[in-house]
Design an enzyme around this catalytic site. Structure first.
Site, PDB file in Angstrom:
ATOM      1  N   ASP A 220      80.313  -0.600  23.186  1.00 40.79           N
ATOM      2  CA  ASP A 220      78.908  -0.408  23.799  1.00 40.79           C
ATOM      3  C   ASP A 220      78.493  -1.309  24.995  1.00 40.79           C
ATOM      4  O   ASP A 220      78.942  -2.274  25.031  1.00 40.79           O
ATOM      5  CB  ASP A 220      78.213  -0.982  22.399  1.00 40.79           C
ATOM      6  CG  ASP A 220      76.755  -0.401  22.835  1.00 40.79           C
ATOM      7  OD1 ASP A 220      76.401   0.638  22.665  1.00 40.79           O
ATOM      8  OD2 ASP A 220      75.770  -1.469  22.549  1.00 40.79           O
ATOM      9  N   GLU A 281      81.313   2.586  27.042  1.00 36.31           N
ATOM     10  CA  GLU A 281      80.384   3.305  27.349  1.00 36.31           C
ATOM     11  C   GLU A 281      80.032   2.679  28.756  1.00 36.31           C
ATOM     12  O   GLU A 281      79.370   1.526  28.940  1.00 36.31           O
ATOM     13  CB  GLU A 281      79.172   2.880  26.541  1.00 36.31           C
ATOM     14  CG  GLU A 281      77.923   3.557  26.757  1.00 36.31           C
ATOM     15  CD  GLU A 281      76.586   3.119  26.108  1.00 36.31           C
ATOM     16  OE1 GLU A 281      75.701   3.889  25.939  1.00 36.31           O
ATOM     17  OE2 GLU A 281      76.570   1.950  25.944  1.00 36.31           O
TER      18      GLU A 281
HETATM   19  C1  GLC Z   1      74.200   2.070  23.638  1.00 41.09           C
HETATM   20  C2  GLC Z   1      74.099   2.804  22.547  1.00 41.09           C
HETATM   21  C3  GLC Z   1      72.680   2.974  22.376  1.00 41.09           C
HETATM   22  C4  GLC Z   1      72.117   1.614  21.976  1.00 41.09           C
HETATM   23  C5  GLC Z   1      72.422   0.515  23.069  1.00 41.09           C
HETATM   24  C6  GLC Z   1      71.976  -0.726  22.523  1.00 41.09           C
HETATM   25  O1  GLC Z   1      73.488   2.465  24.893  1.00 41.09           O
HETATM   26  O2  GLC Z   1      74.861   4.155  22.817  1.00 41.09           O
HETATM   27  O3  GLC Z   1      72.246   3.893  21.341  1.00 41.09           O
HETATM   28  O4  GLC Z   1      70.565   1.737  21.911  1.00 41.09           O
HETATM   29  O5  GLC Z   1      73.621   0.733  23.558  1.00 41.09           O
HETATM   30  O6  GLC Z   1      73.052  -1.053  21.721  1.00 41.09           O
END
Ligand code: GLC
Ligand code: CA
Length: 562
Positions: A220, A281
């Site tokens: 993440d 991500e």
């Molecule tokens: C990432 C996740 C999202 C979350 C954020 C904080 O962007 O995909 O859903 O709210 O991280 O953890």
């Protein structure tokens, strides 16, 4: 290594395809993202659970996916629906038990499907024991595990840093009489990655899950791991954000070079488990930044997500040509991971659709996702044509940003509505009570059961594409080459293997019929005709490559006849 051999042996006995033993399986993988809360509810509490995923593994196998990434199911106060973790080594009772998880992994592996956990390293929940200890005083063993700062001379927050989820990123904490930094909600304090003890704790968690048999992690918020130690103000730019604050560019809070040190350390941990994968991500401004995430020596992430191609958000041939070409040529030979949809964005059909031809546009997007040289991410329901069901009243909003930012930011509930399995009660999501979010209105026709019976459904289009992508040598291994076609109406490209064999893809980006003229000679490929492999409209078995007739928003994939 012993572990790898053991898993090979295990696999040769139980996995359905020999291919699963390939440690680089992720290069060509189709990975399916599951938001567990919304996938399938087996205990009638309105919330999806791990057993719900296990129950539907045959559906996923039939679809042809190689792995599933499950968004966080660990114990959590659920402020950010699991992205605020209070215990990294357990299962939230809402989602099931560790025994349920073990069964899910075993049942998935039997079907040749790998499980990928979501790993949130940037922050914990404010109710995680680490944070509770850290905030208790300025002197405790975990005092330096989070980003603590004094206020400025007037006691205001230390600088102008903003939370991605609105307003100041600094939250006052009375016991320490200090502020802590949170890139996301204030219930998600950022960990201090400059502290080696924090890093070690995270790597231990990674090993814990790898030992349990997961095939890797979706990491993440990778760019958020480090902030400028000098706390320089972020620069402002014109306008205000959805929360009414001046826009800031995240120059000193995102994508700092230190991120790469952590990624290299993580890669070393996963190297102890051959065949495991690190997906990132990675919302980044361009392909050059994305390329860095693989590491100079391929020693960082295996698959940072390419958010450039899938999020162009308009059907523009020049933009797709440029972004696809960058992804295929600027990543130092690494594999891009394309995604059009996820749990944080309005569904792709609502970003690319024109209202009148959405069914055609969905097939067009599916073809772009699954025919370049890339790994592909699918989000649950994308294969069915689920649409965004944005709340219309602020009282209905469950995602906190939708309440903080209403009406400019309506939150992410719309893309998280229950999976549409059939046309029964709650679309077959489970139970007869009220699901945590309302079922999408189109579920009577857009659902897995109905679509699996219809050979022309979107679901069957995805299935055919995924199957073809596995079976066809050019689509598996061929180089990606943009076709020599300057048209701004048709996007076309080739997949060419060393033996000169080629697959051609032609995609009509307009609402009117078009004729594609693919000049193979200039790309060093022989042939004048192609045999149709897949097309999104009814047509012919063979085409003249100088003259491929494409229906409005039509997609054509053909095998070039040498
Ligand atoms: C990432 C996740 C999202 C979350 C954020 C904080 O962007 O995909 O859903 O709210 O991280 O953890
Ligand atoms: Ca449930």
């Amino acid at each position: 290594m012993a572990k790898f051999l053991a898993s090979l042996l295990f696999c040769s006995l139980t996995c359905s395809s020999a291919w699963s033993a390939d440690p680089d399986w992720w290069r060509t993988a189709v990975i399916y993202e599951i938001y567990p809360r919304s996938f399938a509810d087996t205990n009638n509490d309105g919330i999806g659970d791990l057993n719900g995923i296990t129950e539907h593994l045959d559906y996923l196998k039939d679809l042809g996916v190689d792995g599933i990434w499950i968004t966080p199911f660990y114990p959590s106060p659920q402020v950010d629906f699991g992205y605020d973790i209070s215990d990294y080594k357990a299962i939230d009772p809402q989602y099931g038990t560790m025994a349920d998880f073990d069964r899910l992994v075993a049942e998935a592996n039997k079907r040749g499907i790998k499980i990928i956990n979501d790993m949130v390293m940037n922050h914990t929940s404010d109710l995680h024991p680490w944070f509770i200890e850290s905030k208790s005083s300025r002197k405790n063993p975990k005092a330096d595990w989070y980003i603590w700062q004094n206020g400025d001379a007037k006691g205001h927050p230390p600088n102008n840093w903003q939370s991605i989820f609105g307003h100041s990123a600094w939250q006052w904490s009375e016991p320490r009489k200090q502020y802590y930094y949170h890139a996301f909600y204030r219930e998600q304090p950022d960990l201090n990655f400059r502290n080696p003890a924090v890093r070690k704790a995270m790597y231990d968690i990674i090993r814990f899950w790898l030992d349990k048999g997961v095939a890797g992690f979706r990491l993440d918020a990778v760019p958020s791991l480090f902030e400028d130690p000098q706390l320089k103000d972020n620069p402002y730019f014109d306008g205000t954000d959805a929360y009414g604050e001046r826009n800031v560019a995240r120059a000193y809070t995102d994508n700092l070079p230190e991120v790469h040190d952590v990624l290299r350390e993580l890669r070393r941990v996963t190297n102890e488990y051959p065949g495991s994968v690190l997906i990132g991500e990675t919302y980044l401004p361009n392909a050059i930044e994305l390329a860095k995430m693989y590491g100079k020596n391929r020693d960082e992430l295996h698959l940072p997500m390419d958010m450039q191609v899938g999020f162009i958000n308009k059907l523009s041939v020049p933009d797709f040509r440029q972004k696809l070409l960058e992804a295929e040529t600027e990543l130092n030979g690494n594999t891009p991971l394309f995604a059009f949809d996820n749990h944080d964005n309005i569904r792709a059909v609502d970003r690319y659709g024109d209202g009148a031809h959405n069914a055609e546009i969905q097939r067009l997007l599916a073809t772009i996702l699954l025919t370049p040289k890339s790994a592909a991410l699918l989000y649950y329901g994308e294969e069915l044509g689920m649409v965004t069901n944005t709340p219309t009243k602020v009282e209905d909003v469950r995602d906190p940003i939708g309440r903080i930012g209403w009406p400019r930011e309506k939150g992410r509930d719309g893309e998280r509505t229950p999976m549409q399995w059939n046309n029964d009660t709650n679309a077959g999501f489970g139970g007869t009570g009220t699901p945590w979010l309302p079922v999408g209105e189109n579920y009577k026709t857009v659902n897995a059961a109905t679509e699996s019976k219809d050979p022309d459904s979107l679901l069957n289009y995805y299935k055919k594409l995924i199957k073809l992508r596995k079976e066809n040598e050019q689509l598996r291994e061929g180089d990606f080459i943009l076709a020599n076609d300057a048209s701004t109406r048709v996007l076309s490209y080739l997949r060419v293997t060393k033996n000169g064999h080629a697959v051609v893809v032609a995609l009509n980006f307009t609402a009117t019929p078009q004729v594609a003229n693919i000049d193979l000679a200039s790309r060093g490929v022989k042939g004048r005709h192609a045999k149709t492999l897949i097309e999104s409209f009814s047509g012919v078995d063979t085409v003249d490559l100088g003259h491929i007739a494409l229906a409005p928003f039509g997609a054509y994939v053909g095998q070039v006849e040498p």
